[in-house]
Motif scaffolding. Structure first.
Motif, short mmCIF file in Angstrom:
data_model
loop_
_atom_site.label_atom_id
_atom_site.label_comp_id
_atom_site.label_asym_id
_atom_site.label_seq_id
_atom_site.Cartn_x
_atom_site.Cartn_y
_atom_site.Cartn_z
N ASP A 25 0.79 -1.13 0.01
CA ASP A 25 0.06 -0.11 0.12
C ASP A 25 0.84 1.33 -0.03
OD1 ASP A 25 -2.49 -1.22 0.15
OD2 ASP A 25 -2.71 -1.40 2.28
N GLU A 26 2.03 1.22 0.89
CA GLU A 26 2.62 2.48 0.85
C GLU A 26 3.59 2.67 -0.43
OE1 GLU A 26 5.21 1.88 4.26
OE2 GLU A 26 3.83 1.57 5.87
N GLN A 27 4.14 1.52 -0.82
CA GLN A 27 4.63 1.70 -2.33
C GLN A 27 4.02 2.15 -3.34
OE1 GLN A 27 6.49 -2.27 -2.23
NE2 GLN A 27 7.92 -2.04 -0.68
N THR A 28 2.83 1.47 -3.40
CA THR A 28 1.86 2.12 -4.49
C THR A 28 1.51 3.42 -4.30
OG1 THR A 28 1.06 -0.15 -4.66
CG2 THR A 28 -0.22 1.52 -5.73
N ALA A 29 1.07 3.99 -3.36
CA ALA A 29 0.73 5.30 -2.84
C ALA A 29 1.95 6.19 -3.42
CB ALA A 29 0.41 5.29 -1.50
N ALA A 30 3.13 5.75 -2.89
CA ALA A 30 4.39 6.65 -3.20
C ALA A 30 4.66 6.55 -4.82
CB ALA A 30 5.52 6.01 -2.59
N ALA A 31 4.36 5.60 -5.46
CA ALA A 31 4.47 5.45 -6.87
C ALA A 31 3.63 6.33 -7.78
CB ALA A 31 4.45 4.00 -7.40
N LEU A 32 2.41 6.61 -7.05
CA LEU A 32 1.34 7.11 -7.79
C LEU A 32 1.09 8.41 -7.53
CD1 LEU A 32 -1.76 4.24 -7.71
CD2 LEU A 32 -0.45 4.83 -9.77
N GLU A 33 1.90 8.91 -6.60
CA GLU A 33 1.95 10.25 -6.15
C GLU A 33 2.36 11.14 -7.42
OE1 GLU A 33 3.37 13.40 -2.74
OE2 GLU A 33 3.81 11.47 -2.64
N GLY A 34 1.54 11.93 -8.05
CA GLY A 34 1.77 12.89 -9.23
C GLY A 34 1.69 12.14 -10.46
N ALA A 35 1.45 10.59 -10.49
CA ALA A 35 1.77 9.97 -11.70
C ALA A 35 0.49 10.52 -12.64
CB ALA A 35 1.84 8.54 -11.41
N ASP A 36 0.61 10.39 -13.81
CA ASP A 36 -0.17 10.61 -15.11
C ASP A 36 -0.70 9.14 -15.67
OD1 ASP A 36 -0.11 13.42 -14.82
OD2 ASP A 36 1.54 13.29 -16.26
N VAL A 37 0.10 8.19 -15.46
CA VAL A 37 -0.24 6.71 -16.07
C VAL A 37 0.27 5.80 -14.87
CG1 VAL A 37 0.46 5.24 -17.70
CG2 VAL A 37 0.36 7.69 -18.24
N ALA A 38 -0.23 4.61 -14.90
CA ALA A 38 -0.24 3.53 -14.06
C ALA A 38 0.04 2.44 -14.97
CB ALA A 38 -1.30 3.49 -12.91
N VAL A 39 1.02 1.58 -14.83
CA VAL A 39 0.97 0.17 -15.41
C VAL A 39 1.17 -0.76 -14.39
CG1 VAL A 39 2.38 -1.14 -17.02
CG2 VAL A 39 2.43 1.41 -17.08
N VAL A 40 0.03 -1.55 -14.42
CA VAL A 40 0.01 -2.87 -13.48
C VAL A 40 0.64 -3.83 -14.53
CG1 VAL A 40 -1.50 -4.52 -12.25
CG2 VAL A 40 -2.18 -2.13 -12.06
N ALA A 41 1.82 -4.52 -13.90
CA ALA A 41 2.35 -5.62 -14.90
C ALA A 41 3.04 -6.45 -14.15
CB ALA A 41 3.50 -4.71 -15.94
N ASP A 42 3.16 -7.75 -14.75
CA ASP A 42 4.10 -8.77 -14.01
C ASP A 42 5.48 -8.38 -13.94
OD1 ASP A 42 5.67 -11.39 -14.02
OD2 ASP A 42 3.69 -12.09 -13.92
N PRO A 43 6.28 -8.64 -12.90
CA PRO A 43 7.47 -8.19 -13.06
C PRO A 43 8.41 -9.07 -13.57
CG PRO A 43 7.06 -8.86 -10.97
CD PRO A 43 5.73 -8.80 -11.70
N ASP A 44 8.36 -9.73 -14.36
CA ASP A 44 9.39 -10.37 -15.32
C ASP A 44 9.59 -9.94 -16.61
OD1 ASP A 44 7.20 -10.79 -17.04
OD2 ASP A 44 7.56 -13.01 -17.29
N ALA A 45 10.68 -10.30 -17.37
CA ALA A 45 11.25 -9.68 -18.58
C ALA A 45 10.20 -9.11 -19.44
CB ALA A 45 12.23 -10.56 -19.08
N ASP A 46 9.15 -9.97 -19.50
CA ASP A 46 8.20 -9.52 -20.50
C ASP A 46 7.29 -8.28 -20.03
OD1 ASP A 46 6.65 -9.66 -22.95
OD2 ASP A 46 5.32 -11.23 -22.24
N GLY A 47 6.89 -8.57 -18.76
CA GLY A 47 5.77 -7.49 -18.19
C GLY A 47 6.87 -6.05 -18.10
N LEU A 48 8.04 -6.15 -17.51
CA LEU A 48 8.82 -5.15 -17.44
C LEU A 48 9.29 -4.54 -18.82
CD1 LEU A 48 11.12 -6.38 -14.68
CD2 LEU A 48 9.17 -4.75 -14.43
N ALA A 49 9.28 -5.22 -19.78
CA ALA A 49 9.62 -4.78 -21.09
C ALA A 49 8.25 -3.84 -21.90
CB ALA A 49 9.75 -6.01 -22.13
N CYS A 50 6.85 -4.26 -21.33
CA CYS A 50 5.94 -3.52 -21.65
C CYS A 50 5.65 -2.37 -20.82
CB CYS A 50 4.65 -4.22 -21.08
SG CYS A 50 4.39 -5.67 -21.76
N VAL A 51 6.50 -1.95 -19.60
CA VAL A 51 6.54 -0.67 -18.86
C VAL A 51 7.59 0.02 -19.57
CG1 VAL A 51 7.34 0.44 -16.69
CG2 VAL A 51 5.91 -2.07 -16.48
N ALA A 52 8.54 -0.60 -19.99
CA ALA A 52 9.76 0.44 -20.76
C ALA A 52 8.82 0.90 -22.12
CB ALA A 52 10.76 -0.42 -21.03
#
Length: 426
Positions: free
Chosen positions: A36-63
């Motif tokens: 909860d704390e980490q998500t709140a910090a990451a989303l503070e001031g963000a225009d876009v949120a990417v919910v992704a699996d943190p493997d190479a494929d999901g993180l490539a999507c974020v990139a």
């Protein structure tokens, strides 16, 4: 409980191979509060949120999404990465570089991650990364609904819910907060689940799981003129995610995604693409010494079983499942099962056996025809886990082998039925 009892960093390889990582022993409530704390910090001031699996494929999507939105680059310095590696070398063994999204999700849900509680990124991004798995994607959606700014753009990448009702309420809440939701994936979706997600108002694009990874889907779906390096990044990511093994760089991407902080991985591949810098190569080389030792432990305790005309290899251990599965294939296995100390399992197929997702589906999992993951629902208390570790996964092995038998019998019955139908029509 003393910290040293759950810290496997100093254990000999033979003992480390048979027990879970530190993350397994952390209470869910502690993780939830920190998430909860980490998500709140990451989303503070963000225009876009990417919910992704943190493997190479999901993180490539974020990139790719960060590049399309011209988000700031926070490329880690080599010295910083080396310092982080030195600090965590004793705490984060090179246990398990995963390549399949469902399987990675099962591993995360099982608590296999050695250091699962990462700090938020130091510099805020306008495109926030929210790591998630298919088993907790609804929690990530709920957090975006709670902590995201009204009108935020929301992407969901490399994740597939088994049932719509698992995400229904949380997705509705996210849709009320977000200006729009785009969902990009390549796993096998049930028609009813996909239709329900679309009916809710989501732009859902699902690629062919035999031809594309999720990064491919994002690359072709975003209206953005990517530089050639990003097309190459998607292609190399696909090489490992679909287990094609034609480009040696894909193993580097998969291993680096597992062993590095997700935020660092995203920024490094944005800067360098699929050609990782030398300092990353040195980091991987060091980690792979232990990785190979854990592979050797698992291969050494493997055995072969005959099921309905197929040879199934099965073993137990905290290891990189793909290399272990390849070793069992070389020994004659048509399919392989690697049971993990945290209770989950990897299932790998070959051209001869392409029903891994069906086997996993019978034991609380899912995936692709040749690569899947699961965690049988058979652990009621810590005594069950203790028995699991002492017996090297005996009960889990048998449950999965039983699932193999059911799937093979169903396939034979289906073939017989098709033959009878053909004969009648003739």
């Amino acid at each position: 409980m003393y910290d040293e009892l759950i810290d496997s960093g100093e254990l000999p390889i033979a003992r480390k191979s048979v027990i879970p990582g530190t993350g397994f022993f952390l209470p869910d409530t502690l993780e939830e509060d920190l998430e909860d704390e980490q998500t709140a910090a990451a989303l503070e001031g963000a225009d876009v949120a990417v919910v992704a699996d943190p493997d190479a494929d999901g993180l490539a999507c974020v990139a790719l999404i960060r590049e399309a939105y011209d988000d700031v680059r926070n490329v880690p310095e080599p010295d910083d990465e080396d310092d982080d590696a030195d600090e965590t070398a004793d705490d984060e063994p090179a246990a398990d570089a995963v390549d399949d999204a469902d399987e990675a999700a099962v591993a995360l849900a099982a608590g296999e991650a050695e250091a699962p509680l990462e700090e938020p990124e130091p510099t805020p991004h306008s495109v926030a990364l929210i790591p998630a798995s298919p088993h907790d994607v609804e929690d990530a959606l709920a957090r975006v609904a709670e902590y995201g700014e009204d009108g935020i753009d929301l992407f969901v990448c490399d994740l597939a819910p088994d049932r719509y009702e698992y995400v229904e309420d949380e997705l509705d809440a996210a849709l009320e907060t977000a200006s729009g939701v785009a969902w990009y994936d390549h796993h096998q979706w049930g028609d009813d689940v996909a239709q329900s997600v679309r009916d809710a108002g989501v732009e859902l694009v699902v690629g062919d799981s035999d031809e594309e990874c999720s990064a491919d889907v994002v690359y072709r779906s975003l209206e953005y003129d990517f530089a050639p390096m990003y097309e190459e990044l998607a292609a190399v990511t696909r090489d490992h995610d679909l287990w094609l093994r034609e480009d040696p760089r894909s193993d580097d991407l998969a291993d680096y995604a597992y062993w590095s902080d997700p935020a660092a991985y995203v920024e490094v591949v944005r800067e360098y693409g699929a050609d990782l810098p030398d300092w990353v190569g040195e980091f991987l080389e060091e980690r792979r010494v232990e990785k190979q030792a854990l592979i050797d432990q698992a291969v050494g305790r493997s055995e072969l079983r005959e099921i309905g005309g197929y040879t199934v290899g099965i073993t137990y251990g905290r290891c990189s499942q793909n290399e272990v599965a390849e070793a069992m294939r070389e020994q004659g296995a048509d399919a392989s099962v690697i049971v993990k100390p945290a209770g989950s399992a990897s299932i790998r197929g070959t051209d001869e056996f392409q029903l891994c997702h069906e086997v996993a589906g019978k034991v609380n999992g899912g995936g692709h025809p040749k690569a899947a993951g699961c965690k049988p629902d058979i652990y009621d208390d810590m005594l069950d886990y203790a028995n699991h570790w002492v017996t090297r996964g005996a009960v889990t092995k048998q449950v999965i082998l039983n699932a193999f038998e059911e799937v093979v019998e169903d396939a034979v019955d289906a073939d017989d039925g098709a033959a009878d139908t053909a004969a009648d029509e003739a």
